[in-house]
Every structure is written in C-alpha cells, then in structure tokens.
Write an enzyme that holds these catalytic residues in place. Structure first.
Site, short mmCIF file in Angstrom:
data_model
loop_
_atom_site.label_atom_id
_atom_site.label_comp_id
_atom_site.label_asym_id
_atom_site.label_seq_id
_atom_site.Cartn_x
_atom_site.Cartn_y
_atom_site.Cartn_z
N GLY A 61 5.35 -9.49 4.38
CA GLY A 61 6.26 -9.44 5.64
C GLY A 61 5.46 -10.25 6.62
CG HIS A 105 8.45 0.43 5.86
ND1 HIS A 105 8.76 -0.75 6.08
CD2 HIS A 105 7.08 0.76 6.13
CE1 HIS A 105 7.52 -1.66 6.26
NE2 HIS A 105 6.81 -0.63 6.24
CD GLN A 162 -6.14 -3.75 2.69
OE1 GLN A 162 -5.89 -4.35 1.72
NE2 GLN A 162 -5.25 -3.88 3.68
N GLY A 181 11.29 -2.72 5.20
CA GLY A 181 10.45 -3.96 5.39
C GLY A 181 9.93 -4.27 3.83
CG HIS A 182 7.33 -2.00 1.89
ND1 HIS A 182 6.98 -0.72 2.60
CD2 HIS A 182 5.68 -2.52 1.82
CE1 HIS A 182 5.86 -0.89 3.06
NE2 HIS A 182 4.90 -1.50 2.59
CB SER A 202 4.67 -0.06 10.70
OG SER A 202 3.19 0.36 10.45
CB SER A 203 3.25 2.73 6.29
OG SER A 203 3.89 1.89 5.50
CG MET A 232 -1.75 -1.27 1.28
SD MET A 232 -3.44 -1.22 2.10
CE MET A 232 -2.81 -0.71 3.71
O1 PAF Z 1 0.07 -5.47 3.50
C1 PAF Z 1 -0.64 -4.71 2.86
O2 PAF Z 1 -0.03 -3.69 2.35
C2 PAF Z 1 -1.95 -4.98 2.28
O3 PAF Z 1 -2.78 -5.64 3.09
C3 PAF Z 1 -1.86 -5.90 1.02
C4 PAF Z 1 -1.36 -7.03 1.04
C5 PAF Z 1 -1.01 -4.76 -0.12
C6 PAF Z 1 -3.43 -5.79 0.47
O4 PAF Z 1 -3.87 -4.64 -0.02
#
Ligand code: PAF
Length: 287
Positions: free
Chosen positions: A144, A31, A58, A33-34, A182-183, A27
């Site tokens: 993650g 950072h 979500q 983690g990604h 975390s963001s 999303m």
């Molecule tokens: O972990 C996230 O950033 C979100 O839940 C994901 C997996 C991209 C789904 O929108």
C-alpha cells in the site's frame, strides 16, 4: 485456503510450482487496504499468498510490538473470503531461530520521514522481506502506498540487490472522511478519531496549492502545518515534501513528489501522504 505455519512447508509448497505467485506481505489485523492488494494480486497472478507476521525486528524498544493488534481467526476468515490461496503464518521462532549473525542496513531514503524518528525500522523491514521473498518466491509483491517510504525502501532493495520480483504500489484506502485505513486507528480516542481526518484534508490543501502553481515546498509545508495544527490536538512529527521515490529534498517542484505527514496522538502515531506529479495530479499506482 491453505494455512501454512512453517517456513520449510511454505518453501516446499512453492518449489517447482509452475504458477505466477502474487504475494501480499502483512502484519495482520486486516482491513480494506490489505484486501485491495489481494484483489489486485488475484487479477495479475495464478495464486495469491498472504503472509501475516508481526515482525519484531522492525519495532523499536519503545514501540508497540507487544500491543500491536492481532486477530488471527478473524484475519484467516477474511483472507479466505477474499480469495487468498495460501495464508502463511510463521512464528517468530521459526523466522528467527537464532540471533541473527547478519545485519542488513539500508541507507538510501531512510534519513527522512519515518526513518528519522524510527531508527532501524527499515533495516527490520528489508530483513524480513528478504526472508519472505526467498521463502515465497513471488513474481509480484503488493504494497500500500500509505507506507510510501516503505515502498521506496523495498524498491531500493529489489532493484539494487536484483530480486526477481516486481513490486507494485497501490493507492491508500480511506474511511469516508478521508482518514487512511490503518490497523493502528483503533488506538484513537473518539475525539482524536474526529480530528484525524485533518491529516488528509491538510494534504489535499497542499495538493491544491501545487495545482494552483505554487512550486516552493516551504510555502506548501507551512500551510499544511497551519491547517493540521489548528484542526487537531495531535503533535506533528513531520510534514515533508520530497522527490519520489528517491526521497531527496527539493527546492522547487519540477518532478514527481511526495507530500507526507506524521502526527502523534496520545496512543497512536498516524502517517499519511499523497504522491503527485509536478502539476499536482495524484499518482495512484506505481509498478
Ligand atoms: O507493511 C507492513 O505491514 C510490514 O512492514 C511488512 C511489509 C509486512 C513487513 O513486515
């Protein structure tokens, strides 16, 4: 790096591509983690696709969809620097052009941890991932383990509905003091940021108790709760010790488990966890 904004163009891009695709769904507000997921994806695939999409489905009505941090320019720069081949940036209108006439609901593993306090959250996650998996057609998708319940839910999605994708869970990346990256950490006040390390310190205390031979989940939870309450002003939402990845409550520790915590600070809800084998050793990679 190629930037693709349309669902149709993305589908065209991967149609008949004879390459192994590694996919990192995010999303944004990237950072370390990604980026650790990108690094692993690069090693195990021919091309890496990253999506950035803040998925409205979500977020609950009182959650932070509108104010979720976004910085597309910076994200694109960082993604390119780290070797992402295709950055997929769909719009909400393109992903959800009509009101959805189909509803995906996941019941397994959602009555615990964040699923309890975020009703519908994981339904939104599996819906968007179903779409993204169909659009991107990845061989591997990387997540993650900080969002361990999400990993468990996605595992249920792909195994029970036979998605031809292998999902890979990778270790939580932490700040120097142990706070999970975390963001949402940007929402913490200065004092809360200092206190926030107590989540991981509390989890490590729990881990040590398991290593020392304590097998009763209630005893461990009690000690972790005491530690976090003393060391932070945040309000504990949950501390749970469950089997992993099926997220069932247990009365004794005799299998792989997750010890997980969620704490509400004034403007940020932080989650963290450790995944351990029955002796209390850390499990880092799940695939
Ligand atoms: O972990 C996230 O950033 C979100 O839940 C994901 C997996 C991209 C789904 O929108």
């Amino acid at each position: 790096m190629k930037i693709i904004r349309s669902v149709q163009m993305m589908m065209k891009e991967v149609a008949n591509v004879n390459k192994k695709i590694g996919f990192v769904p995010t999303m944004g507000f990237l950072h370390a983690g990604h980026l650790s997921l990108v690094k692993e994806a690069k090693q195990e695939n021919d091309i890496v696709v990253m999506s950035i999409f803040v998925n409205p489905l979500q977020f609950g009505p009182n959650e932070d969809f509108e104010r979720y941090p976004r910085d597309e320019q910076q994200d694109a720069k960082v993604a390119e620097q780290h070797g992402v081949d295709i950055l997929f940036l769909p719009t909400v209108d393109d992903m959800y052009p009509d009101e959805l006439g189909i509803k995906m609901t996941i019941n397994q593993g959602t009555d615990v941890l964040c699923g309890r306090s975020r009703p519908g959250h994981f339904d939104g996650v599996i819906t968007v991932l179903t779409k993204l998996f169909h659009i991107v057609q990845p061989n591997h998708a990387y997540f993650g383990l900080k969002d361990a319940q999400q990993f468990a839910v996605v595992n249920t999605l792909v195994t029970q509905l036979d998605f031809p994708v292998q999902i890979v869970g990778l270790p939580t990346i932490r700040e120097g003091d142990g706070l999970a990256k975390s963001s949402r950490n940007v929402y913490l006040s200065k004092i809360e940021r200092k206190e926030a390390k107590s989540l991981y310190l509390g989890l490590k205390l729990g881990q040590k108790l398991i290593v020392d031979g304590i097998k009763n989940p209630a005893t461990i939870i009690k000690e972790v709760k005491k530690f976090i309450s003393i060391n932070s002003s945040g309000k504990i939402d949950y501390i749970e010790l469950l089997s992993f990845p099926n997220l069932k409550s247990i009365t004794t520790i005799n299998q792989q488990v997750i010890l997980a915590v969620a704490v509400n600070f004034s403007n940020a809800r932080l989650i963290d966890n450790v995944i351990l084998n029955e002796e209390g050793s850390f499990i880092d990679r799940i695939s």
